[in-house]
Write a protein that holds these residues in place. Structure first.
Motif, PDB file in Angstrom:
ATOM      1  N   ALA A  52     -21.841  23.533 -27.999  1.00 16.83           N
ATOM      2  CA  ALA A  52     -22.179  22.760 -26.804  1.00 16.83           C
ATOM      3  C   ALA A  52     -23.666  22.899 -26.479  1.00 16.83           C
ATOM      4  O   ALA A  52     -24.339  21.894 -26.188  1.00 16.83           O
ATOM      5  CB  ALA A  52     -21.330  23.218 -25.623  1.00 16.83           C
ATOM      6  N   ALA A 112     -26.274  19.845 -26.917  1.00 15.89           N
ATOM      7  CA  ALA A 112     -26.956  19.439 -25.685  1.00 15.89           C
ATOM      8  C   ALA A 112     -28.472  19.517 -25.860  1.00 15.89           C
ATOM      9  O   ALA A 112     -29.206  18.619 -25.411  1.00 15.89           O
ATOM     10  CB  ALA A 112     -26.511  20.324 -24.523  1.00 15.89           C
ATOM     11  N   ARG A 138     -27.426  15.644 -17.912  1.00 15.49           N
ATOM     12  CA  ARG A 138     -25.969  15.538 -17.718  1.00 15.49           C
ATOM     13  C   ARG A 138     -25.304  14.923 -18.950  1.00 15.49           C
ATOM     14  O   ARG A 138     -24.277  15.413 -19.419  1.00 15.49           O
ATOM     15  CB  ARG A 138     -25.655  14.713 -16.477  1.00 15.49           C
ATOM     16  CG  ARG A 138     -25.882  15.437 -15.153  1.00 15.49           C
ATOM     17  CD  ARG A 138     -25.374  14.594 -13.987  1.00 15.49           C
ATOM     18  NE  ARG A 138     -25.553  15.289 -12.728  1.00 15.49           N
ATOM     19  CZ  ARG A 138     -26.669  15.246 -12.003  1.00 15.49           C
ATOM     20  NH1 ARG A 138     -27.695  14.528 -12.423  1.00 15.49           N
ATOM     21  NH2 ARG A 138     -26.764  15.917 -10.866  1.00 15.49           N
ATOM     22  N   SER A 139     -25.877  13.841 -19.449  1.00 16.68           N
ATOM     23  CA  SER A 139     -25.305  13.192 -20.632  1.00 16.68           C
ATOM     24  C   SER A 139     -25.381  14.103 -21.849  1.00 16.68           C
ATOM     25  O   SER A 139     -24.455  14.140 -22.666  1.00 16.68           O
ATOM     26  CB  SER A 139     -26.041  11.872 -20.912  1.00 16.68           C
ATOM     27  OG  SER A 139     -25.844  10.955 -19.861  1.00 16.68           O
ATOM     28  N   LEU A 171     -25.350  17.409 -21.900  1.00 18.56           N
ATOM     29  CA  LEU A 171     -24.344  18.465 -21.783  1.00 18.56           C
ATOM     30  C   LEU A 171     -22.935  17.919 -21.994  1.00 18.56           C
ATOM     31  O   LEU A 171     -22.083  18.568 -22.623  1.00 18.56           O
ATOM     32  CB  LEU A 171     -24.458  19.146 -20.417  1.00 18.56           C
ATOM     33  CG  LEU A 171     -23.565  20.373 -20.182  1.00 18.56           C
ATOM     34  CD1 LEU A 171     -23.742  21.401 -21.295  1.00 18.56           C
ATOM     35  CD2 LEU A 171     -23.851  21.003 -18.823  1.00 18.56           C
ATOM     36  N   LYS A 172     -22.681  16.701 -21.498  1.00 17.94           N
ATOM     37  CA  LYS A 172     -21.381  16.054 -21.754  1.00 17.94           C
ATOM     38  C   LYS A 172     -21.153  15.866 -23.245  1.00 17.94           C
ATOM     39  O   LYS A 172     -20.057  16.110 -23.762  1.00 17.94           O
ATOM     40  CB  LYS A 172     -21.316  14.695 -21.052  1.00 17.94           C
ATOM     41  CG  LYS A 172     -21.091  14.753 -19.556  1.00 17.94           C
ATOM     42  CD  LYS A 172     -21.021  13.341 -18.998  1.00 17.94           C
ATOM     43  CE  LYS A 172     -20.829  13.354 -17.494  1.00 17.94           C
ATOM     44  NZ  LYS A 172     -20.777  11.988 -16.925  1.00 17.94           N
ATOM     45  N   LEU A 221     -20.303  19.250 -24.838  1.00 23.68           N
ATOM     46  CA  LEU A 221     -18.929  19.691 -24.565  1.00 23.68           C
ATOM     47  C   LEU A 221     -17.905  18.806 -25.280  1.00 23.68           C
ATOM     48  O   LEU A 221     -16.872  19.291 -25.740  1.00 23.68           O
ATOM     49  CB  LEU A 221     -18.677  19.672 -23.059  1.00 23.68           C
ATOM     50  CG  LEU A 221     -19.463  20.719 -22.244  1.00 23.68           C
ATOM     51  CD1 LEU A 221     -19.263  20.496 -20.746  1.00 23.68           C
ATOM     52  CD2 LEU A 221     -19.042  22.130 -22.621  1.00 23.68           C
ATOM     53  N   LEU A 268     -12.262  20.511 -20.854  1.00 21.11           N
ATOM     54  CA  LEU A 268     -13.716  20.373 -20.757  1.00 21.11           C
ATOM     55  C   LEU A 268     -14.098  18.975 -20.299  1.00 21.11           C
ATOM     56  O   LEU A 268     -15.044  18.799 -19.527  1.00 21.11           O
ATOM     57  CB  LEU A 268     -14.369  20.687 -22.105  1.00 21.11           C
ATOM     58  CG  LEU A 268     -14.259  22.142 -22.584  1.00 21.11           C
ATOM     59  CD1 LEU A 268     -14.846  22.296 -23.969  1.00 21.11           C
ATOM     60  CD2 LEU A 268     -14.951  23.083 -21.606  1.00 21.11           C
ATOM     61  N   MET A 269     -13.375  17.955 -20.771  1.00 23.63           N
ATOM     62  CA  MET A 269     -13.675  16.595 -20.352  1.00 23.63           C
ATOM     63  C   MET A 269     -13.332  16.378 -18.871  1.00 23.63           C
ATOM     64  O   MET A 269     -14.027  15.647 -18.165  1.00 23.63           O
ATOM     65  CB  MET A 269     -12.915  15.596 -21.230  1.00 23.63           C
ATOM     66  CG  MET A 269     -13.428  15.522 -22.659  1.00 23.63           C
ATOM     67  SD  MET A 269     -15.193  15.094 -22.763  1.00 23.63           S
ATOM     68  CE  MET A 269     -15.952  16.738 -22.890  1.00 23.63           C
ATOM     69  N   THR A 280     -16.237  17.859 -17.026  1.00 23.51           N
ATOM     70  CA  THR A 280     -17.431  17.015 -17.002  1.00 23.51           C
ATOM     71  C   THR A 280     -17.254  15.827 -16.064  1.00 23.51           C
ATOM     72  O   THR A 280     -18.204  15.401 -15.404  1.00 23.51           O
ATOM     73  CB  THR A 280     -17.776  16.495 -18.413  1.00 23.51           C
ATOM     74  OG1 THR A 280     -16.679  15.704 -18.909  1.00 23.51           O
ATOM     75  CG2 THR A 280     -18.036  17.634 -19.365  1.00 23.51           C
ATOM     76  N   LEU A 340     -19.960  17.153 -13.705  1.00 25.65           N
ATOM     77  CA  LEU A 340     -21.199  16.607 -14.265  1.00 25.65           C
ATOM     78  C   LEU A 340     -21.387  15.133 -13.968  1.00 25.65           C
ATOM     79  O   LEU A 340     -22.272  14.494 -14.537  1.00 25.65           O
ATOM     80  CB  LEU A 340     -21.226  16.820 -15.779  1.00 25.65           C
ATOM     81  CG  LEU A 340     -21.311  18.285 -16.236  1.00 25.65           C
ATOM     82  CD1 LEU A 340     -21.352  18.358 -17.752  1.00 25.65           C
ATOM     83  CD2 LEU A 340     -22.532  18.964 -15.649  1.00 25.65           C
TER      84      LEU A 340
END
Length: 589
Positions: A309, A313, A324-325, A327-328, A331, A375-376, A379, A383
């Motif tokens: 991750a 990222a 944010r995108s 890190l998304k 993950l 995790l989704m 986010t 996030l």
């Protein structure tokens, strides 16, 4: 089919159905439900179903079908446009994650550097079978975020052959008689892909054209499954990735008129077989290995997720993604993948790792896959970009409207008000909070959201509307987006506001009912008024308008065909046109 096989299938489908219903009610994903159901009924659990390897062999066809469907959505032009993301972003991700995870495995597991690399290479790959359906169901596969995730996954699938070659080069086992060297596998890959491209162009397209003329839907189903299985068989016979063969076949048919028919025919088989694949992964989960070393398994799974991750990222930030995108994305791709089981098996046969280690890291990959739905969900809640606190800022809902208007600026206001003036139920969506507030001050209800997202359109009731009008300010529409909207909501006529000629060129070939350049008609109205003021006869004014529209249409057609904004310049009214007309008039006099 034997009685025991029928019983196994009935048990698998029944338990899977129960767990998917339960997990859906709990707000969890179907993938996690399949994994848990497989672990429960498998040999390591209650032992209700056996012969896992055979069932997994059949279920792996689901991955092949998935890649075929993805290929159908990527015409060669779009694939070429993504070449930088595929080969730059994808290669950097695989290399960086493999090196970092080699250090983690070497430090935590105490493996030799060679064995650590053999384990880290599979761990660097993510789960195409898990991530792509999540992106598709969320309507994000065609967004910039989805395209970057897909580019990484596609490079990972392309890298299977090189990774097998690396493991073979590290092997401590004597080479089997007749085994092809790594460079020969690479040659086979290039030749096989080229052969599939030629077959798609000169065999598959004429075949589907013939079937289309016959009008037999059942033949489409047969031909679609034949295409997938034949391409996979060719690749497997050469020791290559079956999914890669199906993907190439899909790309070759992506710009054919039968794309949507093929996708509709294959999709039910894909969904069922993908579910069986995740059931088989759960059945293969070595619960004994986890019970023997629970701390190690959990620790390695956490380190795998955190390491991938953070690296992905970081790479996303390098490629100028918002944090944010980025890190998304990290993950989303943090889990291990289904091809890890293949590569662990290769490493075991190469005497690089023991069978117990292969089982242990298979359990780690499975555990990491099980965390992805959580995790989704994290986010989506944590996030999500901050939303301005504006009174009346509501997400769209399906309220029985017949029309959707996307964008409520100066253009969308006219469209929406005329529809409402005809008493047509209309839902209006805009992404600018201040615009929504201004509309509310004038008594107009405008919902907040990004109208280019399929999931938001579905939430707004797009599946039941007759019209979707894109009135978005700026230059954000493209053919791929309109294709996706039309495919998701085929009953709706789609209109688009185009910013300029280049926008119209980009939308060429899209399934639009109508396209309007935002200043074209108003400029024509002003020109007519100017000519009238100058005393030009009304019949002459109309002739001039008709001629201008004819020339403009010819220019647009030539520009769209060539991609060159300067194409067919002779159809522009210029000072030279005036001089030529004057000269011609003098000659006649």
């Amino acid at each position: 089919m034997t009685v025991s096989t029928l019983r196994d299938v009935a048990v698998l489908l029944g338990v899977a159905l129960a767990f998917v219903l339960l997990f859906r009610r709990l707000g969890l994903g179907a993938t996690l439900a399949f994994l848990v159901a497989g672990a429960l009924v498998g040999p390591q659990g209650l032992g209700w179903v056996g012969d896992v390897e055979e069932k997994r062999g059949v279920a792996e066809l689901g991955i092949t079908l998935l890649l075929f469907v993805v290929g159908l959505e990527l015409n060669p032009g779009r694939l070429w446009r993504l070449r930088q993301e595929i080969f730059a972003l994808g290669a950097l991700q695989v290399a960086a994650c493999a090196l970092a995870l080699t250090g983690v495995v070497w430090a935590i597991a105490g493996f030799s550097p060679t064995a650590a690399l053999a384990v880290a290479l599979p761990l660097a790959l993510s789960s195409t079978a898990q991530v792509l359906p999540m992106l598709q169901s969320a309507g994000r596969l065609r967004t910039p975020f989805g395209e970057r995730a897909f580019s990484i996954l596609l490079f990972q699938d392309l890298s299977i052959v090189p990774l097998i070659t690396i493991i073979a080069a590290l092997s401590r086992a004597p080479a089997p008689a007749g085994a092809a060297p790594g460079w020969l596998l690479a040659v086979y890959t290039v030749l096989a892909v080229a052969g599939l491209v030629l077959a798609g162009r000169f065999l598959l397209r004429p075949l589907f054209r013939l079937i289309g003329n016959l009008g037999e839907r059942e033949l489409f189903v047969f031909a679609a499954l034949f295409t997938v299985i034949a391409s996979a068989t060719v690749m497997q016979s050469l020791g290559l990735s079956t999914a890669l063969g199906a993907f190439v076949a899909g790309v070759m048919l992506a710009d054919s008129p039968y794309r949507h028919e093929l996708e509709a025919d294959v999709d039910p088989f894909r969904s069922i077989l993908l579910g069986l694949f995740f059931l088989s992964v759960g059945m293969m989960l070595d619960l004994g290995a986890i019970a023997a070393r629970p701390v190690f398994v959990v620790t390695m799974a956490v380190l795998l997720i955190v390491t991938k991750a953070l690296i992905i990222a970081g790479i996303g930030l390098i490629f100028r993604m918002q944090w944010r995108s980025a890190l998304k994305l990290g993950l989303l791709l943090s889990q291990g993948g289904e091809f890890g089981f293949v590569l662990f098996n290769q490493a075991q046969h190469a005497l690089l790792i023991a069978p117990e280690a292969a089982s242990l890291f298979g359990a780690i990959v499975t555990l990491s896959m099980a965390t992805t739905p959580f995790l989704m969900a994290f986010t989506a809640r944590v996030l999500a970009p901050p939303v301005a606190k504006v009174e009346g800022l509501d997400a769209p809902v399906a309220d029985g409207a017949s029309a959707l208007v996307i964008g409520y600026g100066r253009f969308g206001q006219t469209v929406a008000q005329m529809l409402i003036g005809q008493r047509i139920a209309t839902t209006v969506i805009d992404s600018k909070p201040e615009q929504i507030q201004v509309a509310a001050d004038f008594g107009m209800k405008v919902y907040f959201g990004d109208g280019t997202r399929l999931d938001l359109l579905r939430q707004a009731g797009a599946a039941d509307v007759q019209l979707i009008a894109y009135c978005i300010d700026g230059d954000v529409l493209n053919r791929e987006l309109i294709d996706a909207v039309h495919h998701a909501f085929p009953q709706a006529a789609i209109f688009a506001r185009a910013y300029d000629r280049r926008s119209v060129m980009r939308l060429d070939g899209a399934p639009l009912t109508g396209t309007v350049r935002e200043v074209f008609e108003s400029a024509v109205v002003m020109a007519r008024a100017a000519l009238d003021t100058l005393g030009v006869d009304s019949e002459q004014v109309q002739r001039t308008e008709d001629e201008y529209r004819r020339r403009d249409a010819l220019r647009l057609k030539a520009q769209a065909a060539s991609g060159d904004i300067r194409a067919d310049m002779e159809n522009i009214f210029t000072h030279k046109t005036l001089a030529d007309a004057i000269d011609a008039g003098q000659g006649e006099g």
